[in-house]
Write a protein that holds these residues in place. Structure first.
Motif, mmCIF file in Angstrom:
data_model
loop_
_atom_site.group_PDB
_atom_site.id
_atom_site.type_symbol
_atom_site.label_atom_id
_atom_site.label_comp_id
_atom_site.label_asym_id
_atom_site.label_seq_id
_atom_site.Cartn_x
_atom_site.Cartn_y
_atom_site.Cartn_z
ATOM 1 N N LYS A 240 0.875 -1.265 0.159
ATOM 2 C CA LYS A 240 0.144 -0.057 0.028
ATOM 3 C C LYS A 240 0.900 1.189 0.135
ATOM 4 O O LYS A 240 1.676 1.426 0.924
ATOM 5 N N LEU A 241 0.729 2.214 -0.965
ATOM 6 C CA LEU A 241 1.426 3.519 -0.857
ATOM 7 C C LEU A 241 1.352 4.212 0.293
ATOM 8 O O LEU A 241 2.001 4.921 0.819
ATOM 9 N N ALA A 242 -0.132 4.137 0.740
ATOM 10 C CA ALA A 242 -0.360 4.891 2.052
ATOM 11 C C ALA A 242 0.752 4.509 3.227
ATOM 12 O O ALA A 242 0.970 5.515 4.170
ATOM 13 N N ILE A 243 1.107 3.422 3.196
ATOM 14 C CA ILE A 243 2.245 3.044 4.203
ATOM 15 C C ILE A 243 3.239 3.676 4.238
ATOM 16 O O ILE A 243 4.171 3.923 5.222
ATOM 17 N N TYR A 244 3.742 4.363 3.102
ATOM 18 C CA TYR A 244 5.046 4.947 3.024
ATOM 19 C C TYR A 244 4.626 6.446 2.826
ATOM 20 O O TYR A 244 5.614 7.390 2.722
ATOM 21 N N ARG A 245 3.467 6.922 3.574
ATOM 22 C CA ARG A 245 3.314 8.391 3.827
ATOM 23 C C ARG A 245 2.655 8.482 5.286
ATOM 24 O O ARG A 245 1.666 7.929 5.529
ATOM 25 N N PRO A 246 3.459 9.012 6.169
ATOM 26 C CA PRO A 246 3.295 9.227 7.407
ATOM 27 C C PRO A 246 1.896 9.707 7.674
ATOM 28 O O PRO A 246 1.421 9.503 8.896
ATOM 29 N N GLN A 247 1.313 10.739 6.860
ATOM 30 C CA GLN A 247 0.390 11.282 7.318
ATOM 31 C C GLN A 247 -0.868 10.579 7.187
ATOM 32 O O GLN A 247 -1.906 10.642 7.904
ATOM 33 N N PHE A 248 -0.952 9.354 6.815
ATOM 34 C CA PHE A 248 -2.102 8.396 6.841
ATOM 35 C C PHE A 248 -2.155 7.534 8.099
ATOM 36 O O PHE A 248 -3.071 6.775 8.235
ATOM 37 N N PHE A 249 -1.259 7.706 9.142
ATOM 38 C CA PHE A 249 -1.278 6.865 10.396
ATOM 39 C C PHE A 249 -1.902 7.654 11.320
ATOM 40 O O PHE A 249 -1.788 9.036 11.633
ATOM 41 N N LYS A 250 -2.857 6.970 12.132
ATOM 42 C CA LYS A 250 -3.803 7.710 13.159
ATOM 43 C C LYS A 250 -2.697 8.428 14.111
ATOM 44 O O LYS A 250 -3.146 9.109 14.828
ATOM 45 N N GLU A 251 -1.411 7.683 14.502
ATOM 46 C CA GLU A 251 -0.893 8.272 15.605
ATOM 47 C C GLU A 251 -0.147 9.653 15.035
ATOM 48 O O GLU A 251 0.225 10.337 15.975
ATOM 49 N N ASN A 252 -0.152 10.056 13.760
ATOM 50 C CA ASN A 252 0.285 11.301 13.280
ATOM 51 C C ASN A 252 -0.790 12.222 13.154
ATOM 52 O O ASN A 252 -0.678 13.254 12.613
ATOM 53 N N ARG A 253 -2.141 11.828 13.647
ATOM 54 C CA ARG A 253 -3.334 12.724 13.194
ATOM 55 C C ARG A 253 -3.039 14.064 13.647
ATOM 56 O O ARG A 253 -3.491 15.159 12.939
#
Length: 360
Positions: A240-253
């Protein structure tokens, strides 16, 4: 904010192929060491390590029998000397191995070694882990394409990493971010945008808040914050490309919300372009070292076929570059991603030269 991306529950450790092994030897990453990861597993007991708030740190402090402890201490001092000095034993008399901690959380299950100078009580850490080819690619890419250099050693099935100092991202977000000034939050938002872009370009995944550190740097009358990755386990593996984008992790919300509040859309786009340009310049200046590493990765097995198929399709949807659809190895996707950034930078630079009628 998209749904939090799901990471594979268990990532295998990939072996170092002969070509990567030769690369490591060429660039002085492969050094014979006197102790292996398996040696540290011979501990006879352990106790939980609590943080300064008396909460479980997810580390345990391990203990060895008297007969093993002396040998292990001496070997760890030698590893410290190889990593940070000339490998000689004359500094051993000034060193003390204060603690050996073991983490059962996550894939790598590392040992954390605390070494103290008995003359002045200064101490530092280093980590002993199992060798994993994808992690090695991540460390090397971080060394060449990020603002930071990395010091690590590989020998057979053991990986030695230096400690990366900083405030863990989750701790910073919870305890320090609320007291930051508005200008500091704006600067942090800018840094997070750049960090997010760099991770995506280099295919470094799983940058949840506890996998990076925030580093405060005092500059004249204010503090500048930098964000630095500390875990490279998910380099070029997930689909998943989203896994390489920190913005999509809830911990970084909270960091993402701060970006939305503090930066205009045009500013976000500007910082993305800046980061791509900086990475492109590093690609161009890295010379044969990066080229050789990428050529090895293009033929290496560091992911699963289903992950490769998914990622190349998602990156094609983003870039519309047909070359991604032809990839059969994760290293080929990485090579095209870096080349895509480089080519776009060179195209824009040449266009600016032509428009300004500058003599080349």
């Amino acid at each position: 904010m998209s749904q939090d991306p799901v990471i594979s529950k268990k990532k295998p450790a990939f072996p170092v192929c002969p070509e990567l092994d030769a690369y490591l030897e060429t660039f002085n990453r492969k050094v014979e060491i006197p102790i292996f990861y398996e040696d540290l597993l011979r501990f006879s007991g352990s106790v939980v390590v609590y943080d300064n708030k008396e909460e479980d740190s997810l580390w345990v402090r391990v203990f060895y029998s008297d007969s093993d402890r002396k040998e292990i201490d001496l070997s760890l001092k030698r590893v410290y000397s190889i990593l940070h000095s000339d490998g000689g034993d004359r500094i051993f008399q000034y060193l003390n191995v204060d603690a050996v901690d073991f983490c059962t959380f996550g894939n790598s299950k590392p040992f954390r070694i605390r070494v103290r100078n008995i003359l002045n009580d200064n101490f530092t850490y280093f980590y002993v882990k199992k060798t994993d080819a994808s992690r090695i690619y991540g460390l090397e890419l971080e060394h060449m394409l990020s603002p930071y250099n990395l010091n690590f050693l590989v020998y057979k099935n053991t990986l030695i990493e230096e400690h990366i100092a900083g405030i863990p991202g989750d701790v910073f977000i919870k305890e320090m971010l609320p007291s930051c000034s508005e200008s500091e939050k704006s600067q942090l938002a800018k840094e997070f945008v750049k960090f997010n872009e760099r991770c995506m370009i280099c295919l470094l995944g799983d940058m949840r808040s506890y996998n990076y550190v925030v580093i405060p740097v005092h500059d004249f009358d204010h503090v500048v914050y930098k964000i630095r990755a500390i875990d490279f386990d998910q380099q070029c593996y997930e689909g998943k490309l989203a896994i390489y984008r920190p913005q999509f992790f809830k911990e970084n919300r909270i960091m993402v919300e701060m970006v939305r509040k503090k930066l205009l859309v045009d500013s976000v786009d500007q910082y993305k372009v800046e980061e791509r340009s900086i990475v492109a310049k590093r690609i161009l200046s890295s010379g044969n070292r990066l080229k050789r590493l990428v050529e090895i990765a293009k033929k290496d097995t560091i992911s699963r076929p289903e992950h490769i198929d998914r990622l190349k399709k998602e990156i094609y949807d983003l870039t519309l570059d047909m070359q991604f659809k032809k990839c059969t190895h994760m290293g080929e996707i990485l090579a095209l991603a870096l080349d895509f950034v480089r080519r776009n930078y060179e195209h824009v630079s040449m266009k600016q030269i032509i428009e300004k009628k500058i003599d080349i």
